[in-house]
Design a protein around this motif. Structure first.
Motif, mmCIF file in Angstrom:
data_model
loop_
_atom_site.group_PDB
_atom_site.id
_atom_site.type_symbol
_atom_site.label_atom_id
_atom_site.label_comp_id
_atom_site.label_asym_id
_atom_site.label_seq_id
_atom_site.Cartn_x
_atom_site.Cartn_y
_atom_site.Cartn_z
ATOM 1 N N MET A 1 -14.367 2.613 -33.324
ATOM 2 C CA MET A 1 -15.265 4.007 -33.317
ATOM 3 C C MET A 1 -15.938 4.764 -33.803
ATOM 4 N N TYR A 2 -16.778 5.809 -33.803
ATOM 5 C CA TYR A 2 -17.951 6.431 -33.771
ATOM 6 C C TYR A 2 -17.295 7.983 -33.325
ATOM 7 N N ASN A 3 -17.592 8.580 -35.009
ATOM 8 C CA ASN A 3 -17.138 10.364 -34.615
ATOM 9 C C ASN A 3 -18.734 10.645 -34.085
ATOM 10 N N ILE A 4 -18.542 11.079 -32.845
ATOM 11 C CA ILE A 4 -19.892 11.546 -32.733
ATOM 12 C C ILE A 4 -19.800 12.966 -32.081
ATOM 13 N N ALA A 5 -20.283 14.052 -33.204
ATOM 14 C CA ALA A 5 -20.690 15.460 -33.112
ATOM 15 C C ALA A 5 -21.660 16.195 -32.311
ATOM 16 N N ILE A 6 -21.411 16.996 -31.770
ATOM 17 C CA ILE A 6 -22.472 18.316 -30.725
ATOM 18 C C ILE A 6 -22.023 19.516 -31.447
ATOM 19 N N CYS A 7 -23.587 19.395 -32.033
ATOM 20 C CA CYS A 7 -23.829 21.206 -32.189
ATOM 21 C C CYS A 7 -24.917 21.834 -31.661
ATOM 22 N N ASP A 8 -24.317 22.159 -31.143
ATOM 23 C CA ASP A 8 -25.218 23.302 -29.975
ATOM 24 C C ASP A 8 -24.825 24.733 -29.548
ATOM 25 N N ASP A 9 -25.300 25.870 -28.769
ATOM 26 C CA ASP A 9 -24.659 26.934 -28.640
ATOM 27 C C ASP A 9 -25.147 26.714 -26.983
ATOM 28 N N GLU A 10 -25.257 26.093 -26.526
ATOM 29 C CA GLU A 10 -26.004 25.843 -25.180
ATOM 30 C C GLU A 10 -25.344 25.229 -24.354
ATOM 31 N N GLU A 11 -23.780 26.504 -23.408
ATOM 32 C CA GLU A 11 -23.518 25.743 -23.138
ATOM 33 C C GLU A 11 -23.267 24.544 -21.742
ATOM 34 N N GLU A 50 -14.867 13.338 -40.369
ATOM 35 C CA GLU A 50 -15.698 12.444 -40.569
ATOM 36 C C GLU A 50 -16.742 11.907 -39.702
ATOM 37 N N MET A 51 -17.996 12.459 -39.915
ATOM 38 C CA MET A 51 -18.682 12.850 -38.721
ATOM 39 C C MET A 51 -20.041 11.310 -39.157
ATOM 40 N N ASP A 52 -19.830 10.312 -38.477
ATOM 41 C CA ASP A 52 -21.112 9.821 -38.430
ATOM 42 C C ASP A 52 -22.233 9.418 -37.801
ATOM 43 N N LEU A 53 -22.406 10.661 -36.845
ATOM 44 C CA LEU A 53 -23.339 11.096 -36.211
ATOM 45 C C LEU A 53 -23.823 12.294 -35.697
ATOM 46 N N ILE A 54 -24.646 13.033 -35.459
ATOM 47 C CA ILE A 54 -24.502 14.344 -35.156
ATOM 48 C C ILE A 54 -26.131 14.718 -34.422
ATOM 49 N N PHE A 55 -25.184 15.160 -32.928
ATOM 50 C CA PHE A 55 -26.952 15.724 -32.648
ATOM 51 C C PHE A 55 -26.800 17.532 -32.749
ATOM 52 N N LEU A 56 -27.582 17.538 -33.257
ATOM 53 C CA LEU A 56 -27.624 18.976 -33.642
ATOM 54 C C LEU A 56 -29.269 20.143 -33.666
ATOM 55 N N ASP A 57 -28.701 20.703 -32.653
ATOM 56 C CA ASP A 57 -29.936 21.939 -31.771
ATOM 57 C C ASP A 57 -30.718 22.752 -33.220
ATOM 58 N N ILE A 58 -31.785 22.309 -32.966
ATOM 59 C CA ILE A 58 -32.622 23.281 -34.560
ATOM 60 C C ILE A 58 -32.350 24.742 -34.090
ATOM 61 N N GLN A 59 -32.301 25.026 -33.285
ATOM 62 C CA GLN A 59 -32.267 26.826 -32.337
ATOM 63 C C GLN A 59 -31.130 27.205 -32.413
ATOM 64 N N MET A 60 -30.622 27.886 -33.344
ATOM 65 C CA MET A 60 -29.084 28.431 -32.923
ATOM 66 C C MET A 60 -28.931 29.669 -33.726
ATOM 67 N N ASN A 61 -27.927 30.641 -33.118
ATOM 68 C CA ASN A 61 -28.261 32.153 -33.568
ATOM 69 C C ASN A 61 -27.096 31.999 -34.770
ATOM 70 N N GLU A 62 -26.158 31.615 -35.551
ATOM 71 C CA GLU A 62 -25.088 31.681 -36.759
ATOM 72 C C GLU A 62 -26.034 31.095 -37.788
#
Length: 236
Positions: A1-11, A50-62
């Motif tokens: 199993m791979y742990n995938i993160a999505i980090c984005d403030d656009e729902e 523990e994450m293996d891959l992160i989808f990371l949005d460049i433009q976020m406010n916080e």
């Protein structure tokens, strides 16, 4: 199993990407665990998964994606990062954090599938064993091929790696048990050494390729030399 993160403030985008990843699971039979973070600060403060891959949005406010990537790389040099952006101008800046790639929004499934296929193939080819260290400063993924040696330090244990020294509150015997069967050897009561970095042995001392010198206790010398001979024999 791979742990995938999505980090984005656009729902709406997060929902779409999660659906596409679920489609990828169904079509390929790949097991993914998807975790969503709403901003960079929430992501870098994650200590649970523990994450293996992160989808990371460049433009976020916080905390934007580039700031988050910098913090992530300070603790984890191995996790994959795919930047998400609406502006091509941000792409080159993101590569300084060893990004796997970037995807321009809106995302299409054919592109996502190609990126996932490419990342998984690379992950399997380059997968390295690692241990996870947790202390008061956070959580660290330490790849064994970067870990020179472990030594007792006051009442704790200190890990010496390519990039930094990391304190751990575990006992030396716990690391010896965890690393059993690997290229680490307990050469002294206070030292656990990675044979990969051993340059030479003279009497009751070994010199590492980094120039560091580690003591060998007399009772352990025979065992150390046998393990080193076996290891060097396998390397030849």
């Amino acid at each position: 199993m791979y742990n995938i993160a999505i980090c984005d403030d656009e729902e709406s985008f997060v929902t779409e990407l999660a659906q596409q990843l679920k489609r990828y699971m169904e079509e390929t039979g790949t097991e993914l665990r998807i975790t969503v973070f709403r901003d960079g600060k929430e992501l870098v403060e994650n200590d649970q998964i523990e994450m293996d891959l992160i989808f990371l949005d460049i433009q976020m406010n916080e905390m934007n994606g580039l700031q988050a990537a910098k913090r992530i790389r300070e603790k984890d040099s191995g996790v994959g990062i795919i930047f998400l952006t609406s502006l091509v101008s941000h792409v080159l800046e993101g590569y300084q954090y060893q990004a796997v790639n970037y995807i321009i929004k809106p995302i299409k499934y054919v592109r996502l599938k190609a990126e996932m296929d490419r990342w998984i193939a690379r992950y399997k080819q380059n997968e390295k064993d690692h241990i996870v260290i947790t202390n008061d400063n956070g959580k660290y993924k330490v790849f064994l091929n970067t870990l020179h040696y472990i030594e007792t330090y006051q009442r704790n244990v200190l890990l010496h790696t390519d990039e930094q020294e990391i304190i751990s509150y575990k006992k030396m015997k716990d690391f010896e048990r965890e690393l059993a069967g690997s290229c680490f050897v307990r050469c002294h009561t206070g030292y656990l050494v990675n044979l990969y970095f051993v340059k030479r042995v003279e009497k009751l001392e070994m010199e590492l390729t980094t120039g560091e010198k580690i003591p060998i206790s007399q009772p352990k010398r025979k065992m150390v030399m046998e393990k080193l001979a076996d290891y060097w024999g396998d390397m030849l």
